[in-house]
Motif scaffolding. Structure first.
Motif, PDB file in Angstrom:
ATOM      1  N   GLU A 293       0.812  -1.211   0.000  1.00 28.16           N
ATOM      2  CA  GLU A 293       0.000   0.000   0.000  1.00 28.16           C
ATOM      3  C   GLU A 293       0.851   1.269   0.000  1.00 28.16           C
ATOM      4  OE1 GLU A 293      -3.643   2.074   2.591  1.00 28.16           O
ATOM      5  OE2 GLU A 293      -2.573   0.316   3.379  1.00 28.16           O
ATOM      6  N   ALA A 294       1.837   1.337   0.871  1.00 27.61           N
ATOM      7  CA  ALA A 294       2.682   2.531   0.959  1.00 27.61           C
ATOM      8  C   ALA A 294       3.446   2.775  -0.329  1.00 27.61           C
ATOM      9  CB  ALA A 294       3.660   2.384   2.128  1.00 27.61           C
ATOM     10  N   ASP A 295       3.975   1.704  -0.920  1.00 30.18           N
ATOM     11  CA  ASP A 295       4.763   1.850  -2.147  1.00 30.18           C
ATOM     12  C   ASP A 295       3.904   2.303  -3.317  1.00 30.18           C
ATOM     13  OD1 ASP A 295       6.931   1.077  -0.688  1.00 30.18           O
ATOM     14  OD2 ASP A 295       7.041  -0.953  -1.516  1.00 30.18           O
ATOM     15  N   LEU A 296       2.666   1.788  -3.396  1.00 27.78           N
ATOM     16  CA  LEU A 296       1.796   2.215  -4.489  1.00 27.78           C
ATOM     17  C   LEU A 296       1.434   3.687  -4.339  1.00 27.78           C
ATOM     18  CD1 LEU A 296       0.139   1.669  -7.021  1.00 27.78           C
ATOM     19  CD2 LEU A 296      -1.765   0.994  -5.543  1.00 27.78           C
ATOM     20  N   TYR A 297       1.101   4.088  -3.125  1.00 26.27           N
ATOM     21  CA  TYR A 297       0.757   5.502  -2.911  1.00 26.27           C
ATOM     22  C   TYR A 297       1.915   6.408  -3.319  1.00 26.27           C
ATOM     23  CZ  TYR A 297      -0.176   9.953  -0.754  1.00 26.27           C
ATOM     24  OH  TYR A 297      -0.342  11.297  -0.556  1.00 26.27           O
ATOM     25  N   GLU A 298       3.109   6.072  -2.880  1.00 27.30           N
ATOM     26  CA  GLU A 298       4.261   6.919  -3.178  1.00 27.30           C
ATOM     27  C   GLU A 298       4.556   6.941  -4.679  1.00 27.30           C
ATOM     28  OE1 GLU A 298       7.213   9.631  -2.285  1.00 27.30           O
ATOM     29  OE2 GLU A 298       5.503   8.904  -1.118  1.00 27.30           O
ATOM     30  N   HIS A 299       4.371   5.808  -5.341  1.00 27.95           N
ATOM     31  CA  HIS A 299       4.611   5.752  -6.784  1.00 27.95           C
ATOM     32  C   HIS A 299       3.595   6.606  -7.542  1.00 27.95           C
ATOM     33  CE1 HIS A 299       6.681   3.878 -10.205  1.00 27.95           C
ATOM     34  NE2 HIS A 299       5.491   3.825 -10.798  1.00 27.95           N
TER      35      HIS A 299
ATOM     36  N   LYS B 214     -10.710   0.941   5.239  1.00 26.46           N
ATOM     37  CA  LYS B 214      -9.775   1.895   5.826  1.00 26.46           C
ATOM     38  C   LYS B 214      -8.559   2.029   4.929  1.00 26.46           C
ATOM     39  CE  LYS B 214      -7.166   0.623   9.224  1.00 26.46           C
ATOM     40  NZ  LYS B 214      -6.685   0.175  10.563  1.00 26.46           N
ATOM     41  N   LEU B 215      -8.096   3.249   4.733  1.00 30.99           N
ATOM     42  CA  LEU B 215      -6.874   3.525   3.994  1.00 30.99           C
ATOM     43  C   LEU B 215      -5.860   4.170   4.921  1.00 30.99           C
ATOM     44  CD1 LEU B 215      -8.322   4.972   0.660  1.00 30.99           C
ATOM     45  CD2 LEU B 215      -7.230   2.744   0.970  1.00 30.99           C
ATOM     46  N   ASN B 216      -4.613   3.794   4.745  1.00 34.07           N
ATOM     47  CA  ASN B 216      -3.542   4.390   5.535  1.00 34.07           C
ATOM     48  C   ASN B 216      -2.887   5.575   4.834  1.00 34.07           C
ATOM     49  OD1 ASN B 216      -3.631   2.535   7.799  1.00 34.07           O
ATOM     50  ND2 ASN B 216      -2.832   0.997   6.388  1.00 34.07           N
ATOM     51  N   TYR B 217      -3.288   5.803   3.580  1.00 32.00           N
ATOM     52  CA  TYR B 217      -2.721   6.902   2.793  1.00 32.00           C
ATOM     53  C   TYR B 217      -3.854   7.568   2.020  1.00 32.00           C
ATOM     54  CZ  TYR B 217       1.527   4.430   3.981  1.00 32.00           C
ATOM     55  OH  TYR B 217       2.520   3.813   4.693  1.00 32.00           O
TER      56      TYR B 217
END
Length: 324
Positions: free
Chosen positions: A241-247, A272-275
């Motif tokens: 999840e974190a990597d997709l958001y940042e990309h 729920k989303l963390n980003y």
């Protein structure tokens, strides 16, 4: 010599669904768990030879401990099985997924996401709503593009049938590395990097497992083309999840369509989303409803019962997820 088998349907059913169940399951005693008070669940379940279920751990609640060695087979309505706690069933009980039951509507949904993203429909719509009329905005052509399908099973094959008229190439991955379909490449997860590097549009339709959880992370995203389209219609946890958001945040020409999320009501009890994905302009989402069209659940029930009947007729069921 025939022995009557006891089948318990553990999910909520309406009249039409019950008619389908009772017309297709022959020579068995059928009980519907939701017809009983919760304190009676244990008595109903302990006499079951087979179960027809969506999400057993939630449907049984605390009564899973009452399942004894009598139960031999559990047929799921869902194609995915990552939500199943196999330890709740007795040793020797086989559990089967409903593979391919919802392939056609899911393939349509995936293709709709691809087209919406490629043609920037949601962005252009918002521009018009804001009073901006940019007739020179560039769209992406699907013709002659390359689709990378990660998970070439029922969904992947149904999607391929929709892709071919566009004249697109298909690079496919499955667990065997084989298919009788006409594709431009077929491989296994060992060929993941090759598919990611050479595809314009990447579709995830893999099951979630220890092997596929976190399969797409920072490194894999970096291999994709800067203007690639990524669609996830499988399970959220296949992508970090974190990597997709940042990309997405740092690559404005990279687009994503997400139908399967990391925390959903069915599995985690809530969405729920963390980003803040929905603050980004290069993503569209849907609430994991790619399979939901009129009649899809009835078709899913029919598909599940077809496999359940293999067990009831002393034949080998398909799509067993716990090899015994």
């Amino acid at each position: 010599f025939f022995i009557m088998q006891n089948v318990v349907v553990t999910f909520d059913t309406d009249k039409e669904q019950r008619q389908v169940v009772e017309s297709l399951i022959k020579k068995s005693d059928i009980k519907y768990l939701k017809d009983y008070d919760e304190h009676q669940y244990g008595d109903v379940l302990k006499n079951a030879d087979a179960l027809l279920s969506w999400n057993p751990s939630r449907e049984f609640k605390s009564h899973s401990i009452t399942l004894n060695n009598k139960i031999k087979f559990v047929q799921l309505l869902s194609a995915g099985s990552d939500h199943i706690n196999l330890k709740m069933f007795p040793a020797g009980c086989k559990v089967a997924a409903n593979n391919g039951a919802y392939s056609e509507p899911m393939a349509e949904h995936i293709m709709a996401m691809v087209l919406a993203l490629a043609k920037r429909l949601f962005i252009n719509h918002q521009h018009l709503a804001d009073g901006e009329f940019n007739q020179k905005g560039i769209n992406i052509s699907i013709k002659n593009s390359v689709f990378g399908i990660l998970g070439y099973g029922g969904i992947g094959k149904a999607l391929a049938n929709l892709i071919r008229p566009f004249g697109s190439k298909i690079l496919a991955i499955n667990f065997s590395g084989r298919t009788t379909d006409t594709v431009d490449f077929i491989g296994t997860l060992n060929n993941l990097n090759h598919v990611l590097k050479n595809s314009n549009i990447i579709i995830i339709s893999l099951p979630l497992s220890d092997e596929t959880e976190g399969l797409i992370s920072k490194n894999e995203l970096s291999l994709m083309r800067p203007d690639a389209i990524l669609i996830n219609a499988a399970r959220g946890k296949i992508i970090n999840e974190a990597d997709l958001y940042e990309h997405l945040r740092t690559h404005s020409d990279f687009y994503a369509g997400i139908d399967a999320w990391w925390s959903e009501p069915f599995t985690e009890g809530e969405f729920k989303l963390n980003y803040p994905f929905f603050e980004l302009p290069n993503i569209i989402g849907s609430p994991h409803n790619s399979a939901v069209v009129p009649g899809s659940l009835l078709e899913g029930i029919k598909s599940a019962i077809e496999n359940l009947n293999r067990f009831l007729n002393n034949n080998e069921p398909e799509n067993i997820i716990n090899k015994i």
